[in-house]
Structure formats: C-alpha cells, structure tokens
Design a protein around this motif. Structure first.
Motif, PDB file in Angstrom:
ATOM      1  N   GLU A   1       0.823  -1.203   0.000  1.00  0.00           N
ATOM      2  CA  GLU A   1       0.000   0.000   0.000  1.00  0.00           C
ATOM      3  C   GLU A   1       0.860   1.258   0.000  1.00  0.00           C
ATOM      4  N   GLY A   2       1.884   1.277   0.833  1.00  0.00           N
ATOM      5  CA  GLY A   2       2.779   2.434   0.891  1.00  0.00           C
ATOM      6  C   GLY A   2       3.531   2.638  -0.410  1.00  0.00           C
TER       7      GLY A   2
ATOM      8  N   ALA B   1       1.137   4.043  -2.964  1.00  0.00           N
ATOM      9  CA  ALA B   1       0.822   5.448  -2.674  1.00  0.00           C
ATOM     10  C   ALA B   1       1.965   6.365  -3.117  1.00  0.00           C
TER      11      ALA B   1
ATOM     12  N   GLN C   1       1.761   9.164  -6.068  1.00  0.00           N
ATOM     13  CA  GLN C   1       2.143  10.559  -5.810  1.00  0.00           C
ATOM     14  C   GLN C   1       3.196  11.028  -6.813  1.00  0.00           C
TER      15      GLN C   1
ATOM     16  N   ALA D   1      -2.922   8.382  -1.410  1.00  0.00           N
ATOM     17  CA  ALA D   1      -3.249   7.478  -0.299  1.00  0.00           C
ATOM     18  C   ALA D   1      -4.483   6.644  -0.616  1.00  0.00           C
TER      19      ALA D   1
ATOM     20  N   ARG E   1      -4.371   2.556  -1.287  1.00  0.00           N
ATOM     21  CA  ARG E   1      -5.177   1.659  -0.455  1.00  0.00           C
ATOM     22  C   ARG E   1      -6.110   0.797  -1.306  1.00  0.00           C
TER      23      ARG E   1
END
Length: 193
Positions: A76-77, A80, A84, A174, A178
């Motif tokens: 997930e990180g 994200a 970005q 984010a 997710r």
C-alpha cells in the motif's frame, strides 16, 4: 565509442522545452525553438531524442530512465508513493501543457505509439514489476499480478482525475494506494456453481 554526453546540454534541452511549453504550449513547440532557446545546435537534440514527442515527454513527464520507486515496506505504501510521483509529474506546468497533445500524436501514429511504448511504457512497467516483486517477496502477494493491468490501475485514475474530471488530486495517492493494494490482496470469490 563516442564521447560521453554533456549533462549540461541535456539539462539545457529539458529546461528550454519546459519553458517553451509554458509559453507557447505543445502545438507551438518546435525543435528549432528549443535549440535556439537552449543555445545549442538542433543535431544535439536529435542525438538525444528521436522525435519532438520523446523530447517533450522527457521534459514534461519523465525521462526514459526512471529511478526505482522507494521501498516503504508495504504494498500500500509503495503504491501510494508511486501514485504521488505520477501526480507530481502530471501536475507540473509543462505536463499540463503537453499531455493531451502528446496523446493525440501517439494516438494517430502507429509508429510513434510503438516507439513511445518501447521507450517509456516498458520502463514504467518495469518499475511497477519491481514494486510488485517486493510485495511477493514480503508475502503480501501470493503471485505476481498482471503488470500491464496494474500499470493501468495506477495511471488511469490519475489521468482521469486530472484531465477528465478536472479535480485536484488531494489525497488521491493514499486513497488509490489503499484501493489498489486491497484489490490485489483480496482473494477472488469462488466461482458460482
């Protein structure tokens, strides 16, 4: 072997391209204008970029050689951060002047579409493959998903948000990280009898 490329010339080309995109837009950009603004010969541009579209993409979106995305420790990180990075690239002033024109050119030229795919898309997908392989190694994914589909899942919503819906991307990285992580890690429902 030829002499190594001068990084100052590389940066002068990219800077001139960005400035001209901001001033004249994509349709008004020419290789002659970039060469003049950068203070170099046009041949120096063609040694680096086969087409105007290559040069514009490198200046406005990203250069062909992408660095590996950072390892945040979670799928997930990582997603994200990747989203970005895409948002940051696509919201830069030069990108907003160029993206739709670039896509129009690519959409009307099969040769340019193949070249663009080999030069940029393959490298983007390689970065995503690395991100997904890390998730497999950490045990977050059982198998490597379809990299082309994940590429579309990551880039499509960003493009839609920015260029079709004309919304600001606040919180998009984010949320999308997710959602995509959840989609990739959810076990599919058993087939109906």
């Amino acid at each position: 072997m030829g002499r190594p490329r001068d990084s100052r010339v590389d940066e002068a080309i990219l800077t001139a391209t960005r400035e001209l995109l901001a001033h004249s837009g994509y349709a008004g950009l020419t290789m002659d204008a970039v060469a003049e603004r950068a203070g170099i010969g046009k041949s120096a541009i063609y040694r680096r970029y086969a087409t105007k579209q290559d040069m514009v993409f490198a200046a406005a979106i990203h250069v062909p050689d992408l660095p590996a995305s950072p390892d945040t420790g979670t799928l997930e990180g990582d997603l994200a951060v990747l989203v970005q990075e895409i948002v940051d690239h696509l919201t830069a002033p030069a990108a907003t002047s160029a993206v739709l024109g670039l896509l129009a050119d690519i959409g009307t030229s099969p040769d340019l579409a193949v070249h663009f795919h080999q030069t940029f898309v393959v490298r983007e997908q390689a970065g995503i493959r690395g991100l997904l392989e890390r998730a497999v190694a950490r045990g977050e994914l059982r198998t490597l998903p379809d990299v082309s589909l994940v590429h579309a899942l990551v880039t499509g919503p960003v493009f839609t948000t920015l260029y079709l819906q004309h919304r600001t991307p606040d919180g998009l990285a984010a949320q999308l990280g997710r959602l995509i992580a959840a989609a990739l890690t959810t076990e599919p429902a058993p087939p109906r009898p």
